[in-house]
Design a protein around this motif. Structure first.
Motif, PDB file in Angstrom:
ATOM      1  N   GLY A   1      41.602  43.612  41.785  1.00  0.00           N
ATOM      2  CA  GLY A   1      40.717  42.455  41.800  1.00  0.00           C
ATOM      3  C   GLY A   1      40.857  41.513  40.631  1.00  0.00           C
ATOM      4  O   GLY A   1      40.046  40.599  40.474  1.00  0.00           O
ATOM      5  N   CYS A   2      41.869  41.718  39.795  1.00  0.00           N
ATOM      6  CA  CYS A   2      42.055  40.790  38.680  1.00  0.00           C
ATOM      7  C   CYS A   2      43.536  40.487  38.502  1.00  0.00           C
ATOM      8  O   CYS A   2      44.402  41.263  38.919  1.00  0.00           O
ATOM      9  CB  CYS A   2      41.454  41.328  37.374  1.00  0.00           C
ATOM     10  N   GLU A   3      43.809  39.348  37.899  1.00  0.00           N
ATOM     11  CA  GLU A   3      45.170  38.942  37.607  1.00  0.00           C
ATOM     12  C   GLU A   3      45.597  39.570  36.284  1.00  0.00           C
ATOM     13  O   GLU A   3      44.858  39.514  35.296  1.00  0.00           O
ATOM     14  CB  GLU A   3      45.234  37.418  37.516  1.00  0.00           C
ATOM     15  N   GLY A   4      46.787  40.178  36.264  1.00  0.00           N
ATOM     16  CA  GLY A   4      47.256  40.828  35.047  1.00  0.00           C
ATOM     17  C   GLY A   4      47.319  39.889  33.869  1.00  0.00           C
ATOM     18  O   GLY A   4      46.988  40.268  32.734  1.00  0.00           O
TER      19      GLY A   4
ATOM     20  N   GLY B   1      47.787  42.991  39.419  1.00  0.00           N
ATOM     21  CA  GLY B   1      46.803  43.490  38.460  1.00  0.00           C
ATOM     22  C   GLY B   1      47.388  44.455  37.448  1.00  0.00           C
ATOM     23  O   GLY B   1      46.666  45.286  36.880  1.00  0.00           O
ATOM     24  N   ALA B   2      48.683  44.339  37.166  1.00  0.00           N
ATOM     25  CA  ALA B   2      49.366  45.311  36.309  1.00  0.00           C
ATOM     26  C   ALA B   2      49.113  45.047  34.830  1.00  0.00           C
ATOM     27  O   ALA B   2      48.974  43.909  34.388  1.00  0.00           O
ATOM     28  CB  ALA B   2      50.865  45.280  36.589  1.00  0.00           C
ATOM     29  N   GLN B   3      49.098  46.135  34.079  1.00  0.00           N
ATOM     30  CA  GLN B   3      49.009  46.056  32.619  1.00  0.00           C
ATOM     31  C   GLN B   3      49.699  47.282  32.032  1.00  0.00           C
ATOM     32  O   GLN B   3      49.424  48.416  32.432  1.00  0.00           O
ATOM     33  CB  GLN B   3      47.556  46.010  32.148  1.00  0.00           C
ATOM     34  N   ARG B   4      50.605  47.037  31.076  1.00  0.00           N
ATOM     35  CA  ARG B   4      51.321  48.130  30.428  1.00  0.00           C
ATOM     36  C   ARG B   4      50.910  48.217  28.970  1.00  0.00           C
ATOM     37  O   ARG B   4      50.959  47.229  28.244  1.00  0.00           O
ATOM     38  CB  ARG B   4      52.833  47.905  30.516  1.00  0.00           C
TER      39      ARG B   4
ATOM     40  N   ARG C   1      38.030  40.423  36.218  1.00  0.00           N
ATOM     41  CA  ARG C   1      37.700  40.560  37.645  1.00  0.00           C
ATOM     42  C   ARG C   1      36.803  39.428  38.116  1.00  0.00           C
ATOM     43  O   ARG C   1      36.912  38.981  39.260  1.00  0.00           O
ATOM     44  CB  ARG C   1      37.047  41.914  37.919  1.00  0.00           C
ATOM     45  N   LEU C   2      35.929  38.940  37.235  1.00  0.00           N
ATOM     46  CA  LEU C   2      35.102  37.782  37.604  1.00  0.00           C
ATOM     47  C   LEU C   2      35.966  36.570  37.897  1.00  0.00           C
ATOM     48  O   LEU C   2      35.687  35.776  38.797  1.00  0.00           O
ATOM     49  CB  LEU C   2      34.118  37.467  36.467  1.00  0.00           C
ATOM     50  N   ALA C   3      37.056  36.437  37.125  1.00  0.00           N
ATOM     51  CA  ALA C   3      37.985  35.327  37.372  1.00  0.00           C
ATOM     52  C   ALA C   3      38.772  35.568  38.651  1.00  0.00           C
ATOM     53  O   ALA C   3      39.230  34.618  39.295  1.00  0.00           O
ATOM     54  CB  ALA C   3      38.931  35.171  36.190  1.00  0.00           C
TER      55      ALA C   3
END
Length: 402
Positions: free
Chosen positions: A309-312, A355-358, A385-387
């Motif tokens: 639900g969010c952009e990485g 929604g990836a994050q490393r 996620r709000l964005a």
């Protein structure tokens, strides 16, 4: 000071490597020159080659210094293909894993577009591990047409360690060379080039504490590789050009330090990674940890997540404002964010992959760094996620209107 959790992109230069670089840079000298300064530089260079070879389990003559991992991978992939195809024009196929770094993937695609190569993209499982069975099936289909196999030692995004021994064994039965991009693996898990059976292996200095701009391709002495660049004939004629003695000295120093500390450092980083992973999942139950479930099958310093639900990129920028530096691991083409090809190959949808994050750890990482992330990750996720995907949709609209 910000908390740096992007060691897989580049890790800070270690004090020992910096001292080695500074000492040799101050002395100067061209290693190809015959006067005293040149020969002093040559001795420093060859000493570095011997140390790096020892750290890699290779013979010094097999170490070819390059400007980094990208050059090493290009020399291996193109050089092996050209040599094999020249020896037998039937050899046009390249077997390449679908989770390769772009240094390999783009080189393979270039050969496909310009040199008549045919590419078989090897599938991976949901953990990001390349299928050894797929390699065997492609080899069995028509081994005489295969020029080379290229599979990375460990993935740079999710940290999945690949089945290199099985793949090399399968290819060796048909006399087919295998290249492996070991840029992320070297210095973090044990590597023995001689025992691996690989034809070539690429490594890079700035992933283990050397400066950016120095790497190496390890080339087995009986491997046929056509040079990509030509000039003075340095390094067995495989990579012409004036050699960077200072960079080589720093790389060798960092390599010896990393390999020497490996028995203690790998468990330390793995413990920090598990603390980080457990804490992120506790703070954000919706998050999904990527890669193999067995921690022994992942690099010790990489923890990769997808946050639904969010952009990485939104999460990255929010974390950056909160003093945490991380990475999405995604590519960006023509200003339009694209989901990671690695995650798509693992079976994730485009929305999931965005929604990836490393978070990646290294020699300077501490428990305080992990705690700093855990203190803000829940809040950062809620704000991202709000964005939602608004940032992605806005970028698409802007790009399409140009």
């Amino acid at each position: 000071m910000p908390v740096y959790l992007d060691h897989a992109a580049t890790t800070p230069v270690t004090p020992h490597a910096l001292a080695a670089y500074s000492e040799q840079a101050a002395l100067g000298g061209n290693p190809s020159s015959l006067h005293a300064s040149g020969q002093r530089a040559r001795r420093a260079l060859e000493d570095a080659r011997e140390k790096l070879a020892a750290a890699l389990g290779a013979h010094p003559s097999e170490v070819v210094f390059t400007s980094g991992g990208t050059e090493a991978d290009n020399l291996a992939v193109k050089g092996l293909f050209w040599a094999r195809h020249d020896a037998d024009p039937r050899r046009t196929r390249i077997l390449c894993s679908s989770v390769e770094h772009h240094a390999v993937m783009d080189a393979v695609e270039w050969l496909e577009r310009h040199e008549g190569a045919e590419v078989a993209w090897l599938p991976c499982d949901p953990d990001g591990v390349t299928s050894a069975d797929a390699v065997r099936a492609e080899l069995a289909r028509d081994p005489e047409t295969v020029a080379l196999v290229t599979v990375m030692w460990a993935n740079n995004e999710v940290g999945a360690i690949q089945p290199i021994p099985e793949i090399v064994e399968a290819a060796t039965q048909h006399g087919i060379p295998v290249h492996s991009d070991a840029v992320q693996a070297f210095g973090h898990i044990p590597i023995d080039f001689a025992a691996s059976g690989l034809a070539t292996l690429g490594v890079s200095g700035h992933k283990i504490g050397a400066p950016v701009g120095v790497g190496a391709l390890v080339v087995r002495r009986d491997a046929a590789v056509t040079p990509v660049q030509h000039g003075g004939g340095q390094q067995r004629g495989l990579r012409s050009g004036t050699l960077d003695a200072a960079g080589a000295a720093a790389f060798a120093t960092a390599a010896m330090d990393a390999v020497g500390r490996l028995p203690e450092e790998a468990p330390r980083l793995a413990a920090l990674r598990e603390r980080l992973a457990d804490g992120v999942l506790a703070a954000v139950p919706e998050a999904r940890l990527s890669g193999p479930a067995d921690a022994e099958c992942r690099l010790p310093g990489i923890a990769h997540f997808t946050f639904p639900g969010c952009e990485g990129d939104s999460l990255l920028f929010l974390l950056d404002m909160m003093g945490i530096e991380s990475s999405t691991g995604s590519a960006c083409t023509a200003g339009v964010p694209r989901p990671s090809h690695v995650l798509l190959a693992m079976g994730l949808t485009e929305d999931q992959a965005r929604g990836a994050q490393r978070f990646s750890l290294g020699w300077s990482s501490t428990a305080d760094d992990v705690d700093a992330l855990l203190a803000v990750i829940g809040r950062a996720f809620q704000q991202a996620r709000l964005a939602g995907m608004a940032g992605h949709e806005s970028t698409i609209r802007t790009a399409s209107s140009r």
